[in-house]
Design an enzyme around this catalytic site. Sequence first.
Site, PDB file in Angstrom:
ATOM      1  N   GLY A  12      68.123  44.745  47.749  1.00  0.00           N
ATOM      2  CA  GLY A  12      66.673  44.721  47.662  1.00  0.00           C
ATOM      3  C   GLY A  12      66.000  43.561  48.349  1.00  0.00           C
ATOM      4  O   GLY A  12      64.868  43.191  48.022  1.00  0.00           O
ATOM      5  N   SER A  13      66.663  42.934  49.324  1.00  0.00           N
ATOM      6  CA  SER A  13      66.030  41.788  50.007  1.00  0.00           C
ATOM      7  C   SER A  13      64.813  42.233  50.813  1.00  0.00           C
ATOM      8  O   SER A  13      63.847  41.485  50.952  1.00  0.00           O
ATOM      9  CB  SER A  13      67.032  41.072  50.914  1.00  0.00           C
ATOM     10  OG  SER A  13      67.384  41.883  52.014  1.00  0.00           O
ATOM     11  N   ASN A 108      61.410  53.713  57.621  1.00  0.00           N
ATOM     12  CA  ASN A 108      62.736  53.173  57.321  1.00  0.00           C
ATOM     13  C   ASN A 108      62.947  51.921  58.161  1.00  0.00           C
ATOM     14  O   ASN A 108      62.405  51.795  59.262  1.00  0.00           O
ATOM     15  CB  ASN A 108      63.821  54.215  57.670  1.00  0.00           C
ATOM     16  CG  ASN A 108      65.228  53.687  57.395  1.00  0.00           C
ATOM     17  OD1 ASN A 108      65.501  53.151  56.337  1.00  0.00           O
ATOM     18  ND2 ASN A 108      66.116  53.800  58.394  1.00  0.00           N
ATOM     19  N   HIS A 110      65.938  49.788  60.004  1.00  0.00           N
ATOM     20  CA  HIS A 110      67.336  49.939  60.414  1.00  0.00           C
ATOM     21  C   HIS A 110      67.771  48.658  61.125  1.00  0.00           C
ATOM     22  O   HIS A 110      67.012  48.138  61.960  1.00  0.00           O
ATOM     23  CB  HIS A 110      67.484  51.161  61.333  1.00  0.00           C
ATOM     24  CG  HIS A 110      68.895  51.395  61.777  1.00  0.00           C
ATOM     25  ND1 HIS A 110      69.840  51.957  60.947  1.00  0.00           N
ATOM     26  CD2 HIS A 110      69.516  51.074  62.935  1.00  0.00           C
ATOM     27  CE1 HIS A 110      70.995  51.994  61.600  1.00  0.00           C
ATOM     28  NE2 HIS A 110      70.834  51.477  62.796  1.00  0.00           N
ATOM     29  N   GLU A 180      64.391  41.637  59.805  1.00  0.00           N
ATOM     30  CA  GLU A 180      63.933  42.776  58.993  1.00  0.00           C
ATOM     31  C   GLU A 180      62.849  42.325  58.027  1.00  0.00           C
ATOM     32  O   GLU A 180      61.813  42.991  57.861  1.00  0.00           O
ATOM     33  CB  GLU A 180      65.100  43.358  58.194  1.00  0.00           C
ATOM     34  CG  GLU A 180      66.180  43.991  59.031  1.00  0.00           C
ATOM     35  CD  GLU A 180      67.327  44.475  58.173  1.00  0.00           C
ATOM     36  OE1 GLU A 180      67.075  44.985  57.072  1.00  0.00           O
ATOM     37  OE2 GLU A 180      68.483  44.346  58.619  1.00  0.00           O
TER      38      GLU A 180
END
Length: 196
Positions: A12-13, A108, A110, A180
């Site tokens: 869950g970062s 999303n 990735h 990310e």
Amino acid sequence: MLRIAVLVSGGGSNLQAILDAIDSGKLDSVMVELVISSNREAYALKRAENRGIPTMVIDGRDWPGPRERDGRLLEVLDELNPDLIVLAGYMKILPKSIVGRFPRRIINIHPSLIPKFCGEGFYGMRVHRAVLESGEQVSGATVHYVDEGVDTGEILLQEQVPVLREDTPESLAARVLETEHRILPEVLSKLSREIK
Ligand code: GRF
């Protein structure tokens, strides 16, 4: 206010990056309404609970099969009807029934520069191992819309990350993860201005 549901499976970062961006005021027009985990042991659930965000577990181990599990997920998402669904470290492939119900409303993140090192079987450490084995000088992270394919939807934002000679899959993963955590909130900020 952009109402989002975040789907998780692990640490869950990326969820935490969204929550921190909201708390710091960088994402003041986004509200996490529900966190759904495909894994009842996911630490992401703890992160949501610590922040007082409703959570739900839809773990395949509690269902007769993927059809029933996905049926429940569609029911929950249909009921909530969020503006946007964010797959943040979510390790399941969404069925067409869900993707079709939320066109251009599922994103999303990735951990590679799509279209490289993505699609069936490219997830987690496998991605970074493949990047290192290929001798690539750069890798990166990509936020994209989810469509009926695997990691094939329209790209919303990508950012490059250098691959260092001494990199291991773990050290590359950590560097990509930092990216990310930056680009996912950035995309949410942009979409919150466009969708609402
Ligand atoms: C990250 O590498 C993300 O790109 C991938 O899942 C991994 C873990 O994410 N989708 P998180 O720490 O659970 O957010």
